[in-house]
Design a protein around this motif. Structure first.
Motif: not given
Length: 368
Positions: A300-301, A304-309, A291-298
């Motif tokens: 939005m890393a 996204a990392i903060a929201y996953i926590d 999942v995270l690689p898509a947010f990195v590509a967009a």
């Protein structure tokens, strides 16, 4: 009695533990609230009265924030009066005409559905919420035509735009000048709300998780009802909606898909699954590798990392009985919107992650 610059349609436990709580805590609140019950359900009369009790009503915040257990109670005092469209239409019309600066709503998706009475020239209790709102705005237009802001919080994409279209469709037959006023002087605000409110407290009050969000899309002349750490004014809602759909909602449906594949055994709630190390590790791996690689590509890393926590904290909430069977309702439709659509979105962003688990679910969903 003091005036109420905020008029709220809806008595849900969500509103009690979200907007009304923020207003009660804020030092800069626009003012107190008139809560309006639009359904006319007499069975909820006790709740309606308790919302405006002088001693306030309780909201218990229970869950995990940043790894720490939160368990506290606050009392809400922002509701000054309560009324029902079934019995108090004249009073509601007067308040909306003379006092209101902001109209809030959370009437459920069903409340937006057109009703046979909607095209009537006078108010009828069986009207949908947009039709009732139209008639209240019609009264304001005829009385003083002062500008006003409407802030729906229903879980409908672009909720302000949707409500605006519905009101305009009903306004034009009443008066072209009225429709022009709605277009020019009624501001419909798009927003997204996010807080799990798990239980009601009788006769009024609620139990809610610590996490809360009210993302409000910026627009000319935006008037905030108050400030609060949970209230975020954003230039566009799309990134917020993307995070919620493809991190929180995707995670829920991924967990439920595994639970269904195991024959619905071994767990009843999301919390139960989070207490199973292998399942928790698998979910963390899914977020990290697929999942995270898509947010990195967009680009939005960080968000996204903060929201996953926060998502992992919310899933592990020891006080929240978030039933897997409830999340499993309309499961195939949710897989299409949350997982198959994510795979397409990730590809569009240029993600090079293989996504074997998500692709397996996505392909199965589309074959079925």
């Amino acid at each position: 009695m003091s005036t109420t610059p905020i008029v709220q349609f809806g008595t849900s436990r969500f509103l009690q533990a979200h907007v009304d709580l923020f207003l009660s805590q804020a030092t800069d609140a626009l003012g107190p609230v008139t809560v309006v019950q639009s359904s006319g359900d007499s069975a909820r009369a006790r709740r309606l009265a308790a919302l405006a009790a002088p001693e306030g009503y309780p909201v218990r915040i229970r869950g995990i924030r940043n790894g720490q257990v939160i368990d506290c109670e606050q009392r809400v005092h922002s509701v000054l009066r309560t009324l029902s469209t079934a019995t108090d239409w004249s009073a509601i019309t007067c308040i909306v005409t003379e006092e209101a600066q902001i109209i809030l709503s959370n009437t459920s998706d069903a409340g937006f559905r057109p009703a046979p009475a909607d095209m009537g020239e006078v108010f009828d209790q069986s009207m949908s919420f947009p039709a009732k709102l139209t008639h209240l705005l019609w009264a304001r237009f005829r009385e003083n035509a002062r500008p006003i802001q409407v802030m729906p919080t229903e879980l409908i994409a672009r909720n302000g735009d949707v409500l605006r279209r519905l009101v305009l469709d009903l306004a034009r037959p009443l008066s072209p000048d009225f429709a022009d006023w709605v277009s020019a002087d009624v501001t419909f605000v798009n927003s997204l709300v996010d807080r799990i409110v798990s239980e009601a407290i009788e006769p009024a009050g609620a139990v809610a998780e610590p996490y809360a969000l009210w993302a409000i899309e910026d627009c000319p002349g935006l008037l905030l009802p108050c400030t609060d750490p949970a209230i975020q004014v954003v230039p566009a809602l799309a990134p917020v909606e993307t995070r919620k759909l493809y991190l929180l909602n995707l995670g829920h449906s991924y967990l439920v898909d595994g639970w269904l594949a195991r024959g619905k055994t071994g767990a009843e709630t999301v919390r139960d699954l989070m207490e199973t190390p292998a399942i928790l590790d698998d979910l963390k791996s899914l977020y990290d590798k697929e999942v995270l690689p898509a947010f990195v590509a967009a680009g939005m890393a960080e968000e996204a990392i903060a929201y996953i926590d926060t998502v992992l904290d919310r899933f592990a909430n020891p006080f929240l009985a978030h039933r897997l069977a409830d999340i499993a309702q309309n499961h195939e439709e949710k897989l299409e919107r949350r997982i198959a659509a994510f795979v397409d979105w990730a590809t569009q962003q240029g993600s090079d992650a293989a996504m074997p688990r998500l692709r397996r679910i996505s392909q199965r969903e589309r074959i079925e």
